[in-house]
Write a protein that holds these residues in place. Structure first.
Motif, PDB file in Angstrom:
ATOM      1  N   HIS A  77       0.827  -1.212   0.000  1.00 56.51           N
ATOM      2  CA  HIS A  77       0.000   0.000   0.000  1.00 56.51           C
ATOM      3  C   HIS A  77       0.861   1.263   0.000  1.00 56.51           C
ATOM      4  N   LEU A  78       1.999   1.215   0.679  1.00 56.48           N
ATOM      5  CA  LEU A  78       2.885   2.370   0.718  1.00 56.48           C
ATOM      6  C   LEU A  78       3.500   2.626  -0.657  1.00 56.48           C
ATOM      7  N   GLN A 152      -3.488   9.702   4.423  1.00 52.44           N
ATOM      8  CA  GLN A 152      -4.403   8.847   3.680  1.00 52.44           C
ATOM      9  C   GLN A 152      -4.843   7.682   4.570  1.00 52.44           C
ATOM     10  N   GLU A 153      -6.113   7.325   4.457  1.00 51.75           N
ATOM     11  CA  GLU A 153      -6.676   6.298   5.338  1.00 51.75           C
ATOM     12  C   GLU A 153      -5.930   4.982   5.231  1.00 51.75           C
ATOM     13  N   HIS A 154      -5.508   4.610   4.014  1.00 57.81           N
ATOM     14  CA  HIS A 154      -4.852   3.308   3.846  1.00 57.81           C
ATOM     15  C   HIS A 154      -3.375   3.333   4.254  1.00 57.81           C
TER      16      HIS A 154
END
Length: 344
Positions: A77-78, A152-154
Protein backbone atom coordinates in the motif's frame (compact mmCIF):
# COMPACT_ATOMS: atom_id res chain seq x y z
CA UNK A 1 21.24 -18.38 -1.91
CA UNK A 2 18.84 -20.49 -3.93
CA UNK A 3 19.56 -19.86 -7.62
CA UNK A 4 16.69 -21.80 -9.14
CA UNK A 5 12.97 -21.71 -8.36
CA UNK A 6 11.78 -25.18 -7.34
CA UNK A 7 9.25 -26.89 -9.58
CA UNK A 8 6.50 -26.99 -6.90
CA UNK A 9 7.00 -23.31 -6.08
CA UNK A 10 7.05 -22.38 -9.78
CA UNK A 11 3.83 -24.30 -10.38
CA UNK A 12 2.04 -22.55 -7.49
CA UNK A 13 3.25 -19.11 -8.58
CA UNK A 14 2.17 -19.80 -12.16
CA UNK A 15 -1.28 -20.88 -11.00
CA UNK A 16 -1.61 -17.67 -8.98
CA UNK A 17 -0.56 -15.50 -11.93
CA UNK A 18 -3.10 -17.25 -14.15
CA UNK A 19 -5.85 -16.59 -11.60
CA UNK A 20 -5.00 -12.89 -11.59
CA UNK A 21 -4.79 -12.58 -15.37
CA UNK A 22 -7.78 -14.77 -16.07
CA UNK A 23 -5.90 -16.57 -18.81
CA UNK A 24 -3.23 -19.20 -19.39
CA UNK A 25 0.27 -17.98 -18.63
CA UNK A 26 3.74 -19.44 -18.52
CA UNK A 27 6.57 -18.31 -16.25
CA UNK A 28 10.04 -18.29 -17.76
CA UNK A 29 13.48 -17.02 -16.80
CA UNK A 30 12.84 -17.07 -13.03
CA UNK A 31 15.89 -16.01 -11.03
CA UNK A 32 16.64 -14.48 -7.62
CA UNK A 33 17.46 -10.80 -7.35
CA UNK A 34 20.12 -9.40 -5.04
CA UNK A 35 18.57 -7.91 -1.93
CA UNK A 36 18.24 -8.07 1.84
CA UNK A 37 18.33 -11.41 3.60
CA UNK A 38 14.98 -10.75 5.27
CA UNK A 39 13.02 -10.81 1.98
CA UNK A 40 12.78 -13.33 -0.86
CA UNK A 41 12.92 -11.44 -4.18
CA UNK A 42 12.56 -13.07 -7.60
CA UNK A 43 12.52 -11.79 -11.17
CA UNK A 44 10.44 -13.70 -13.71
CA UNK A 45 8.83 -13.29 -17.11
CA UNK A 46 5.16 -14.05 -17.71
CA UNK A 47 4.14 -15.03 -21.23
CA UNK A 48 0.56 -15.28 -22.45
CA UNK A 49 -0.80 -15.82 -25.94
CA UNK A 50 -0.51 -12.11 -26.68
CA UNK A 51 1.78 -10.49 -24.07
CA UNK A 52 5.11 -10.81 -22.31
CA UNK A 53 5.73 -9.04 -18.99
CA UNK A 54 8.70 -8.80 -16.66
CA UNK A 55 7.64 -8.96 -13.00
CA UNK A 56 9.17 -9.21 -9.53
CA UNK A 57 7.96 -11.25 -6.55
CA UNK A 58 8.71 -9.90 -3.04
CA UNK A 59 7.93 -12.44 -0.32
CA UNK A 60 8.48 -12.81 3.41
CA UNK A 61 10.97 -15.38 4.70
CA UNK A 62 10.76 -17.49 7.90
CA UNK A 63 12.96 -15.00 9.77
CA UNK A 64 12.40 -11.26 10.05
CA UNK A 65 15.57 -9.40 11.03
CA UNK A 66 13.92 -6.13 12.03
CA UNK A 67 10.84 -5.95 14.24
CA UNK A 68 9.83 -2.48 13.03
CA UNK A 69 9.72 -3.51 9.36
CA UNK A 70 6.39 -3.18 7.56
CA UNK A 71 4.40 -6.22 6.51
CA UNK A 72 4.16 -7.06 2.83
CA UNK A 73 0.60 -5.73 2.73
CA UNK A 74 1.72 -2.45 4.30
CA UNK A 75 4.69 -2.12 1.97
CA UNK A 76 2.39 -2.80 -0.99
CA UNK A 77 0.00 0.00 0.00
CA UNK A 78 2.89 2.37 0.72
CA UNK A 79 4.52 1.74 -2.66
CA UNK A 80 1.17 2.31 -4.34
CA UNK A 81 0.83 5.68 -2.55
CA UNK A 82 4.40 6.60 -3.55
CA UNK A 83 3.66 5.72 -7.18
CA UNK A 84 0.55 7.92 -7.11
CA UNK A 85 2.66 10.77 -5.63
CA UNK A 86 5.01 10.67 -8.60
CA UNK A 87 7.91 8.89 -6.93
CA UNK A 88 10.08 6.70 -9.15
CA UNK A 89 8.94 3.35 -7.80
CA UNK A 90 7.84 0.08 -9.35
CA UNK A 91 4.10 -0.19 -10.00
CA UNK A 92 2.67 -2.81 -7.65
CA UNK A 93 0.28 -5.32 -9.21
CA UNK A 94 -1.09 -7.93 -6.82
CA UNK A 95 -0.99 -8.55 -3.08
CA UNK A 96 -1.56 -11.95 -1.47
CA UNK A 97 -1.86 -12.47 2.28
CA UNK A 98 -3.07 -16.07 1.87
CA UNK A 99 -0.15 -18.14 3.16
CA UNK A 100 -1.53 -21.28 1.54
CA UNK A 101 -0.51 -19.88 -1.86
CA UNK A 102 3.27 -19.45 -1.44
CA UNK A 103 3.75 -20.23 2.29
CA UNK A 104 4.28 -16.57 3.21
CA UNK A 105 2.63 -13.23 2.31
CA UNK A 106 3.89 -11.68 -0.91
CA UNK A 107 3.21 -9.10 -3.57
CA UNK A 108 4.10 -8.81 -7.23
CA UNK A 109 5.25 -5.64 -8.97
CA UNK A 110 6.53 -4.50 -12.34
CA UNK A 111 10.21 -5.02 -13.10
CA UNK A 112 12.31 -1.85 -13.40
CA UNK A 113 15.71 -1.90 -15.11
CA UNK A 114 18.63 -0.97 -12.89
CA UNK A 115 21.30 -2.20 -10.47
CA UNK A 116 20.96 -1.88 -6.70
CA UNK A 117 24.30 -3.35 -5.57
CA UNK A 118 26.15 -0.43 -3.99
CA UNK A 119 29.69 -1.55 -4.81
CA UNK A 120 28.78 -2.01 -8.47
CA UNK A 121 27.15 1.42 -8.77
CA UNK A 122 29.99 3.17 -6.95
CA UNK A 123 33.00 1.43 -8.49
CA UNK A 124 32.26 0.16 -11.99
CA UNK A 125 33.49 2.50 -14.76
CA UNK A 126 30.29 2.08 -16.79
CA UNK A 127 28.39 3.86 -13.99
CA UNK A 128 30.59 6.98 -14.11
CA UNK A 129 27.89 9.06 -15.83
CA UNK A 130 25.21 7.77 -13.45
CA UNK A 131 27.33 8.81 -10.47
CA UNK A 132 27.59 12.34 -11.85
CA UNK A 133 23.81 12.80 -12.10
CA UNK A 134 22.71 10.78 -9.07
CA UNK A 135 23.15 13.55 -6.44
CA UNK A 136 20.63 15.89 -8.09
CA UNK A 137 18.30 12.99 -8.89
CA UNK A 138 18.43 11.73 -5.30
CA UNK A 139 17.79 15.22 -3.90
CA UNK A 140 14.78 15.67 -6.17
CA UNK A 141 13.42 12.20 -5.44
CA UNK A 142 13.79 12.62 -1.70
CA UNK A 143 11.92 15.93 -1.90
CA UNK A 144 9.06 14.16 -3.71
CA UNK A 145 9.03 11.32 -1.18
CA UNK A 146 8.61 13.86 1.62
CA UNK A 147 5.41 15.12 -0.03
CA UNK A 148 3.62 11.76 0.24
CA UNK A 149 0.32 12.37 2.02
CA UNK A 150 0.65 10.21 5.11
CA UNK A 151 -2.85 11.11 6.31
CA UNK A 152 -4.40 8.85 3.68
CA UNK A 153 -6.68 6.30 5.34
CA UNK A 154 -4.85 3.31 3.85
CA UNK A 155 -1.54 4.55 5.34
CA UNK A 156 -2.87 4.68 8.91
CA UNK A 157 -0.46 1.86 9.82
CA UNK A 158 2.62 4.09 9.53
CA UNK A 159 4.57 4.59 12.74
CA UNK A 160 4.39 8.17 13.93
CA UNK A 161 5.68 10.04 16.97
CA UNK A 162 3.18 10.75 19.76
CA UNK A 163 1.73 14.27 19.66
CA UNK A 164 3.86 15.42 22.59
CA UNK A 165 7.11 13.64 21.63
CA UNK A 166 9.73 14.83 19.13
CA UNK A 167 10.91 12.33 16.48
CA UNK A 168 14.45 12.67 17.85
CA UNK A 169 13.26 11.58 21.30
CA UNK A 170 11.39 8.65 19.75
CA UNK A 171 14.63 7.53 18.08
CA UNK A 172 16.53 7.68 21.38
CA UNK A 173 13.83 5.81 23.28
CA UNK A 174 13.78 3.08 20.64
CA UNK A 175 17.53 2.54 21.02
CA UNK A 176 17.24 2.23 24.79
CA UNK A 177 14.52 -0.40 24.32
CA UNK A 178 16.77 -2.45 22.06
CA UNK A 179 19.73 -2.18 24.45
CA UNK A 180 17.54 -3.22 27.36
CA UNK A 181 16.42 -6.30 25.42
CA UNK A 182 19.92 -7.79 25.01
CA UNK A 183 22.36 -8.97 27.71
CA UNK A 184 25.08 -6.53 26.70
CA UNK A 185 26.42 -3.43 28.45
CA UNK A 186 28.27 -1.15 26.07
CA UNK A 187 29.77 2.13 27.35
CA UNK A 188 29.98 3.70 23.89
CA UNK A 189 26.25 3.43 23.28
CA UNK A 190 25.40 4.56 26.78
CA UNK A 191 27.61 7.65 26.43
CA UNK A 192 26.56 8.56 22.88
CA UNK A 193 22.87 8.17 23.68
CA UNK A 194 23.34 10.48 26.65
CA UNK A 195 25.05 12.95 24.32
CA UNK A 196 22.14 12.67 21.87
CA UNK A 197 19.67 13.29 24.68
CA UNK A 198 21.42 16.49 25.77
CA UNK A 199 21.76 17.83 22.20
CA UNK A 200 18.27 17.24 20.80
CA UNK A 201 17.67 19.06 17.50
CA UNK A 202 14.53 21.14 16.88
CA UNK A 203 11.57 19.47 15.18
CA UNK A 204 11.21 21.78 12.19
CA UNK A 205 8.97 19.61 9.99
CA UNK A 206 7.00 16.37 10.09
CA UNK A 207 6.73 14.42 6.83
CA UNK A 208 6.66 10.91 5.49
CA UNK A 209 10.15 9.35 5.78
CA UNK A 210 11.36 6.47 3.59
CA UNK A 211 13.61 5.29 6.40
CA UNK A 212 16.39 3.66 4.34
CA UNK A 213 17.10 6.04 1.45
CA UNK A 214 20.66 5.45 0.22
CA UNK A 215 22.78 3.89 -2.50
CA UNK A 216 21.94 0.20 -2.29
CA UNK A 217 18.21 0.90 -2.06
CA UNK A 218 18.03 2.63 -5.43
CA UNK A 219 17.92 1.04 -8.86
CA UNK A 220 20.51 2.72 -11.06
CA UNK A 221 20.98 2.55 -14.83
CA UNK A 222 24.41 3.48 -16.27
CA UNK A 223 22.92 6.14 -18.55
CA UNK A 224 19.62 7.13 -16.92
CA UNK A 225 20.85 7.18 -13.36
CA UNK A 226 18.12 6.63 -10.78
CA UNK A 227 15.27 4.53 -12.16
CA UNK A 228 13.45 3.47 -8.97
CA UNK A 229 13.49 3.67 -5.17
CA UNK A 230 13.19 0.25 -3.54
CA UNK A 231 12.90 -1.32 -0.05
CA UNK A 232 10.10 0.69 1.54
CA UNK A 233 9.71 -1.53 4.60
CA UNK A 234 11.02 1.08 7.07
CA UNK A 235 8.71 3.89 5.98
CA UNK A 236 7.32 6.01 8.83
CA UNK A 237 6.36 9.55 9.82
CA UNK A 238 9.07 11.76 11.28
CA UNK A 239 11.59 14.53 10.73
CA UNK A 240 12.80 14.64 7.08
CA UNK A 241 16.27 15.65 8.32
CA UNK A 242 16.57 12.05 9.49
CA UNK A 243 16.92 10.97 5.85
CA UNK A 244 19.52 13.63 5.09
CA UNK A 245 21.74 12.61 7.99
CA UNK A 246 21.21 8.90 7.28
CA UNK A 247 22.41 8.97 3.68
CA UNK A 248 25.58 10.76 4.84
CA UNK A 249 26.63 7.84 7.04
CA UNK A 250 30.09 6.50 6.19
CA UNK A 251 28.72 2.96 5.92
CA UNK A 252 26.64 3.99 2.88
CA UNK A 253 29.53 5.55 0.93
CA UNK A 254 30.86 2.19 -0.31
CA UNK A 255 34.51 3.17 -0.08
CA UNK A 256 34.12 6.77 -1.31
CA UNK A 257 34.62 8.20 2.16
CA UNK A 258 35.80 11.56 0.86
CA UNK A 259 32.29 12.32 -0.42
CA UNK A 260 30.08 12.70 2.61
CA UNK A 261 26.72 12.72 0.82
CA UNK A 262 26.10 9.09 -0.22
CA UNK A 263 29.70 8.71 -1.40
CA UNK A 264 28.83 10.88 -4.42
CA UNK A 265 29.35 14.54 -3.54
CA UNK A 266 30.00 16.91 -0.65
CA UNK A 267 27.19 17.35 1.83
CA UNK A 268 26.60 21.06 1.27
CA UNK A 269 26.10 20.60 -2.48
CA UNK A 270 23.55 17.87 -1.81
CA UNK A 271 21.69 19.82 0.86
CA UNK A 272 21.41 22.86 -1.41
CA UNK A 273 20.03 20.66 -4.20
CA UNK A 274 17.50 19.21 -1.77
CA UNK A 275 16.51 22.68 -0.54
CA UNK A 276 15.92 23.80 -4.12
CA UNK A 277 13.82 20.74 -4.91
CA UNK A 278 11.82 20.71 -1.66
CA UNK A 279 11.49 24.39 -0.81
CA UNK A 280 12.62 23.57 2.73
CA UNK A 281 15.41 25.37 4.61
CA UNK A 282 17.51 22.65 6.19
CA UNK A 283 19.19 23.05 9.58
CA UNK A 284 22.75 21.79 9.20
CA UNK A 285 22.93 21.17 12.96
CA UNK A 286 19.84 18.99 12.73
CA UNK A 287 21.41 16.94 9.91
CA UNK A 288 24.56 16.60 12.05
CA UNK A 289 22.48 15.16 14.88
CA UNK A 290 20.62 12.74 12.65
CA UNK A 291 23.87 11.49 11.11
CA UNK A 292 25.13 10.74 14.62
CA UNK A 293 21.84 9.03 15.48
CA UNK A 294 21.93 7.04 12.25
CA UNK A 295 25.28 5.59 13.24
CA UNK A 296 24.07 4.91 16.79
CA UNK A 297 20.95 3.19 15.50
CA UNK A 298 22.73 1.05 12.90
CA UNK A 299 25.47 0.10 15.37
CA UNK A 300 22.99 -0.97 18.06
CA UNK A 301 20.92 -2.92 15.54
CA UNK A 302 24.08 -4.69 14.33
CA UNK A 303 24.90 -5.62 17.92
CA UNK A 304 21.34 -6.83 18.51
CA UNK A 305 21.40 -8.99 15.38
CA UNK A 306 24.79 -10.47 16.29
CA UNK A 307 23.33 -11.37 19.68
CA UNK A 308 20.67 -13.47 17.95
CA UNK A 309 23.52 -15.64 16.67
CA UNK A 310 25.55 -15.64 19.88
CA UNK A 311 22.51 -16.57 21.98
CA UNK A 312 21.82 -19.60 19.79
CA UNK A 313 18.40 -18.22 18.85
CA UNK A 314 19.30 -18.13 15.16
CA UNK A 315 22.79 -19.36 14.19
CA UNK A 316 23.87 -17.35 11.14
CA UNK A 317 27.20 -16.25 9.71
CA UNK A 318 25.53 -13.10 8.39
CA UNK A 319 24.14 -12.19 11.81
CA UNK A 320 27.49 -12.91 13.45
CA UNK A 321 29.33 -10.67 10.99
CA UNK A 322 27.12 -7.72 11.92
CA UNK A 323 28.82 -7.61 15.34
CA UNK A 324 32.02 -6.30 13.71
CA UNK A 325 30.02 -3.61 11.93
CA UNK A 326 28.83 -2.43 15.34
CA UNK A 327 32.43 -1.72 16.37
CA UNK A 328 32.92 0.33 13.20
CA UNK A 329 29.84 2.41 14.01
CA UNK A 330 31.10 3.04 17.54
CA UNK A 331 34.33 4.51 16.19
CA UNK A 332 32.49 6.58 13.60
CA UNK A 333 29.97 8.10 16.01
CA UNK A 334 32.72 9.11 18.47
CA UNK A 335 34.73 10.62 15.61
CA UNK A 336 31.69 12.59 14.43
CA UNK A 337 30.88 14.02 17.84
CA UNK A 338 34.48 15.05 18.36
CA UNK A 339 34.62 16.68 14.90
CA UNK A 340 31.65 18.88 15.77
CA UNK A 341 33.60 20.36 18.68
CA UNK A 342 30.88 19.25 21.09
CA UNK A 343 32.61 16.29 22.68
CA UNK A 344 31.11 16.94 26.09
Amino acid sequence: MTTQMSEPFLAKLQAYIQSQLGSDATITDARPLAGGASRDTWFFTVETASTQEKLVLRRDTPSQMFDEALTRAQEYHLMNAAYDAGVKVARVRWLCDDESVLDFPFFIMDYVEGVSIGTVVMRRPEFKHARSILPSQMASELATIHTIDFEQEHLAFLRRPPADTAPAQVAIDEMYRILDSIPIVNPTWEWTLRWAQTHLPPTNDITFVHGDFRIGNLLVDPQQGLTAVIDWEFGHIGNPDEELGYLCMRDWRFGNGQYRAAGLTDRETFLKAYETASGRIVSRESVDWWEVMGNIRWGIICMSQANRHLSGEEPSVELASLGRRSAEMQLEVLRLIESYGIFA
